[in-house]
Design a protein around this motif. Structure first.
Motif, PDB file in Angstrom:
ATOM      1  N   TYR A 235       0.831  -1.202   0.000  1.00  0.00           N
ATOM      2  CA  TYR A 235       0.000   0.000   0.000  1.00  0.00           C
ATOM      3  C   TYR A 235       0.872   1.260   0.000  1.00  0.00           C
ATOM      4  O   TYR A 235       0.629   2.204  -0.753  1.00  0.00           O
ATOM      5  CB  TYR A 235      -0.927   0.010   1.220  1.00  0.00           C
ATOM      6  CG  TYR A 235      -1.661   1.314   1.394  1.00  0.00           C
ATOM      7  CD1 TYR A 235      -2.756   1.637   0.589  1.00  0.00           C
ATOM      8  CD2 TYR A 235      -1.233   2.252   2.339  1.00  0.00           C
ATOM      9  CE1 TYR A 235      -3.406   2.851   0.721  1.00  0.00           C
ATOM     10  CE2 TYR A 235      -1.884   3.461   2.482  1.00  0.00           C
ATOM     11  CZ  TYR A 235      -2.972   3.752   1.667  1.00  0.00           C
ATOM     12  OH  TYR A 235      -3.610   4.955   1.808  1.00  0.00           O
ATOM     13  N   ILE A 236       1.893   1.272   0.844  1.00  0.00           N
ATOM     14  CA  ILE A 236       2.782   2.435   0.924  1.00  0.00           C
ATOM     15  C   ILE A 236       3.532   2.628  -0.393  1.00  0.00           C
ATOM     16  O   ILE A 236       3.627   3.743  -0.914  1.00  0.00           O
ATOM     17  CB  ILE A 236       3.763   2.272   2.105  1.00  0.00           C
ATOM     18  CG1 ILE A 236       2.994   2.316   3.426  1.00  0.00           C
ATOM     19  CG2 ILE A 236       4.839   3.358   2.071  1.00  0.00           C
ATOM     20  CD1 ILE A 236       3.822   1.923   4.639  1.00  0.00           C
ATOM     21  N   LEU A 239       1.156   4.094  -2.944  1.00  0.00           N
ATOM     22  CA  LEU A 239       0.847   5.497  -2.729  1.00  0.00           C
ATOM     23  C   LEU A 239       1.991   6.386  -3.240  1.00  0.00           C
ATOM     24  O   LEU A 239       1.748   7.432  -3.853  1.00  0.00           O
ATOM     25  CB  LEU A 239       0.574   5.767  -1.253  1.00  0.00           C
ATOM     26  CG  LEU A 239       0.007   7.165  -0.968  1.00  0.00           C
ATOM     27  CD1 LEU A 239      -1.088   7.105   0.092  1.00  0.00           C
ATOM     28  CD2 LEU A 239       1.099   8.137  -0.515  1.00  0.00           C
ATOM     29  N   ARG A 243       1.760   9.126  -6.191  1.00  0.00           N
ATOM     30  CA  ARG A 243       2.226  10.507  -5.966  1.00  0.00           C
ATOM     31  C   ARG A 243       3.034  11.004  -7.158  1.00  0.00           C
ATOM     32  O   ARG A 243       3.005  12.198  -7.490  1.00  0.00           O
ATOM     33  CB  ARG A 243       3.068  10.544  -4.694  1.00  0.00           C
ATOM     34  CG  ARG A 243       3.652  11.902  -4.315  1.00  0.00           C
ATOM     35  CD  ARG A 243       4.316  11.799  -2.957  1.00  0.00           C
ATOM     36  NE  ARG A 243       4.993  13.037  -2.591  1.00  0.00           N
ATOM     37  CZ  ARG A 243       6.284  13.267  -2.777  1.00  0.00           C
ATOM     38  NH1 ARG A 243       7.050  12.330  -3.330  1.00  0.00           N
ATOM     39  NH2 ARG A 243       6.824  14.414  -2.402  1.00  0.00           N
ATOM     40  N   THR A 266       4.983  12.229   3.170  1.00  0.00           N
ATOM     41  CA  THR A 266       4.166  11.276   2.423  1.00  0.00           C
ATOM     42  C   THR A 266       4.181   9.911   3.097  1.00  0.00           C
ATOM     43  O   THR A 266       3.143   9.249   3.214  1.00  0.00           O
ATOM     44  CB  THR A 266       4.671  11.147   0.974  1.00  0.00           C
ATOM     45  OG1 THR A 266       4.595  12.417   0.327  1.00  0.00           O
ATOM     46  CG2 THR A 266       3.856  10.134   0.195  1.00  0.00           C
ATOM     47  N   ALA A 270       0.975   7.969   4.567  1.00  0.00           N
ATOM     48  CA  ALA A 270       0.615   6.611   4.144  1.00  0.00           C
ATOM     49  C   ALA A 270       0.499   5.673   5.338  1.00  0.00           C
ATOM     50  O   ALA A 270      -0.447   4.874   5.430  1.00  0.00           O
ATOM     51  CB  ALA A 270       1.652   6.080   3.156  1.00  0.00           C
ATOM     52  N   TRP A 274      -2.997   3.876   6.498  1.00  0.00           N
ATOM     53  CA  TRP A 274      -3.038   2.413   6.619  1.00  0.00           C
ATOM     54  C   TRP A 274      -3.467   2.004   8.024  1.00  0.00           C
ATOM     55  O   TRP A 274      -4.371   1.179   8.196  1.00  0.00           O
ATOM     56  CB  TRP A 274      -1.675   1.788   6.287  1.00  0.00           C
ATOM     57  CG  TRP A 274      -1.713   0.308   6.568  1.00  0.00           C
ATOM     58  CD1 TRP A 274      -1.286  -0.335   7.684  1.00  0.00           C
ATOM     59  CD2 TRP A 274      -2.314  -0.693   5.730  1.00  0.00           C
ATOM     60  NE1 TRP A 274      -1.562  -1.685   7.605  1.00  0.00           N
ATOM     61  CE2 TRP A 274      -2.188  -1.926   6.419  1.00  0.00           C
ATOM     62  CE3 TRP A 274      -2.928  -0.668   4.483  1.00  0.00           C
ATOM     63  CZ2 TRP A 274      -2.667  -3.127   5.875  1.00  0.00           C
ATOM     64  CZ3 TRP A 274      -3.406  -1.855   3.945  1.00  0.00           C
ATOM     65  CH2 TRP A 274      -3.277  -3.070   4.643  1.00  0.00           C
TER      66      TRP A 274
END
Length: 313
Positions: A235-236, A239, A243, A266, A270, A274
């Motif tokens: 997920y990170i 993201l 970006r 950022t 994230a 989460w």
């Protein structure tokens, strides 16, 4: 097989990747690397080998289920003394944010459409049934987007019910990931496909007592699984990739994050989203539905499926 017949009785058979790969038999590969590039999600490293070893056996199994559904319909027709009209075979695909269920769904749509028995395969995501942001804000649940209460459950169940009843066509709302909202006046039309794939976080959620849930209309269901800590990192990573890409579009709901936050900010953003949203939804609502799936694809840290769990009956 890695377990099943000789261990504690279970409604599932567990297969290693090697055992699952052998079930492909002679299923051809109707996909080029270029087509796969167009189907994979952002930061999803799926390759042709993964398609050959994991998704071709799965498409073969789904085709067998589809043909079995035909035979069952013929049996019922014979019992009733009249023809039972065909209705779409419905597949549900569930799993966490960032686990790769969207890539799985798009890939299956392409592979299944190339079997001779079912040329029309449609894909619908439950994002289309999210309440608009204005409604979520009014109800004070904007930060719970993706949780069961953020969806128009009745509209989703009504849609799948009409499709299963053989409606000639059904229209549904359209969701924009760029705008992070339902698009006003935009509609997707689903015209009686041979197979319908319904993909979403909570599609295997049981219905409240006395009502029907969307999963009650599924003929087959798939849960895309991985360790929570691995999904968190995916997920990170995704993201950060967004970006650099989609978030740079001035129309993007998250456009400000492409310019106003540095990398450390950022990363903190994230981690916070989460921890406070996606992991809570996963642990509380999504993961508990895994046991309801017909088949579970378990991914390792590198996104590759290493184990498959198939319900025996």
């Amino acid at each position: 097989m890695t377990s099943g017949w000789d261990s504690v009785p279970s409604p599932y058979v567990e297969l290693s990747r090697d055992a699952w790969r052998g079930l492909r038999e002679s299923t051809p590969l109707p996909l080029t690397p270029g087509e796969l590039d167009a189907l994979r999600g952002l930061k999803d490293p799926i390759d042709i080998t993964e398609v050959e070893e994991v998704y071709l056996p799965l498409s073969r199994l789904l085709n067998l289920f589809f043909l079995g559904d035909w035979r069952l319909r013929d049996t019922v027709s014979g019992f009733l003394g009249g023809e039972v009209p065909p209705t779409p075979f419905i597949i549900g695909v569930a799993g966490s944010v960032a686990v790769g269920k969207s890539t799985t769904s798009r890939l299956l749509r392409t592979l299944l459409a190339r079997w001779p028995e079912h040329p029309t395969v449609e894909l619908v995501t439950t994002d289309s049934f999210l309440h608009p942001n204005a409604v979520l804000s009014e109800r004070g649940i904007m930060d719970r987007k993706g949780f069961p209460e953020s969806y128009d459950r009745r509209a989703l169940v009504r849609f799948v019910s009409e499709i299963k009843a053989g409606a000639a066509e059904v229209t549904i709302p359209v969701y924009s990931h760029l705008e992070y909202d339902i698009v006003p006046d935009a509609r997707q039309t689903v015209r009686r496909p041979d197979i319908l794939i319904v993909e979403g976080l909570n599609v295997l959620q049981p219905a409240p007592p006395g009502t029907l849930g969307v999963s009650d209309f599924f003929d087959f269901s798939i849960y895309v699984d991985a360790r929570v800590e691995d999904i968190r990192q995916w997920y990170i990573d995704r993201l950060f990739a967004l970006r650099r890409t989609a978030f740079t579009d001035p129309r993007s709901y998250f456009h400000k994050y492409a310019h106003e936050l540095d990398e450390d900010e950022t990363a903190a953003f994230a981690q916070r989203v989460w921890r406070d949203v996606n992991e809570i939804n996963l642990v509380s609502n999504i993961l508990p539905t895994r046991a309801r799936a017909t088949l579970v694809l378990h991914k390792d840290r590198d996104h590759a499926v290493q184990r498959v769990r198939l319900r025996r009956i």
